[in-house]
Write a protein that holds these residues in place. Sequence first.
Motif, short mmCIF file in Angstrom:
data_model
loop_
_atom_site.label_atom_id
_atom_site.label_comp_id
_atom_site.label_asym_id
_atom_site.label_seq_id
_atom_site.Cartn_x
_atom_site.Cartn_y
_atom_site.Cartn_z
N TYR A 253 0.78 -1.17 -0.14
CA TYR A 253 -0.05 -0.19 0.11
C TYR A 253 0.80 1.24 -0.12
O TYR A 253 2.18 1.31 0.61
CB TYR A 253 -1.11 -0.02 1.21
N ARG A 254 0.38 2.28 -0.68
CA ARG A 254 1.13 3.49 -0.46
C ARG A 254 0.25 4.39 -0.02
O ARG A 254 -0.85 4.78 -0.28
CB ARG A 254 1.13 3.89 -1.96
N PRO A 255 0.78 5.25 1.02
CA PRO A 255 0.00 6.24 1.93
C PRO A 255 -0.05 7.81 1.01
O PRO A 255 0.90 8.18 0.30
CB PRO A 255 1.03 6.53 3.06
N ILE A 256 -1.23 8.18 1.09
CA ILE A 256 -1.44 9.43 0.37
C ILE A 256 -1.96 10.46 1.44
O ILE A 256 -2.73 10.14 2.32
CB ILE A 256 -2.55 9.65 -0.59
N SER A 257 -1.44 11.64 1.87
CA SER A 257 -1.73 12.46 2.73
C SER A 257 -2.03 13.71 2.17
O SER A 257 -1.71 14.37 1.14
CB SER A 257 -0.30 12.85 3.67
N VAL A 258 -3.31 13.96 2.65
CA VAL A 258 -4.11 15.36 2.28
C VAL A 258 -3.79 15.94 3.57
O VAL A 258 -4.30 15.98 4.37
CB VAL A 258 -5.48 14.97 1.98
N THR A 259 -2.93 17.31 3.19
CA THR A 259 -2.63 18.28 4.38
C THR A 259 -3.28 19.35 4.18
O THR A 259 -4.21 19.61 3.38
CB THR A 259 -1.21 18.52 4.14
#
Length: 73
Positions: free
Chosen positions: A61-67
């Motif tokens: 899995y690849r983490p996607i961060s919405v900041t």
Amino acid sequence: ASAGQDTLIPNIIKGIAHQISHPFAYIINLIFENSSVPDELKLANVTLIFKAGNPTELQNYRPISVTSFFQNS
């Protein structure tokens, strides 16, 4: 673009950018002067995106961060 942890909608912020630019610049300058970023700007909504392989293994899995919108501006 999606709203981040701050729930600000980028299109709305862009639409009022001229009106908020001076107060925003003041806040950013305070951050630099104090060498301290508010905790609220350090938060992110993290979503895991499946890449490939065995879906039961975390490394697939690849983490996607919405900041915060302002972190990306």
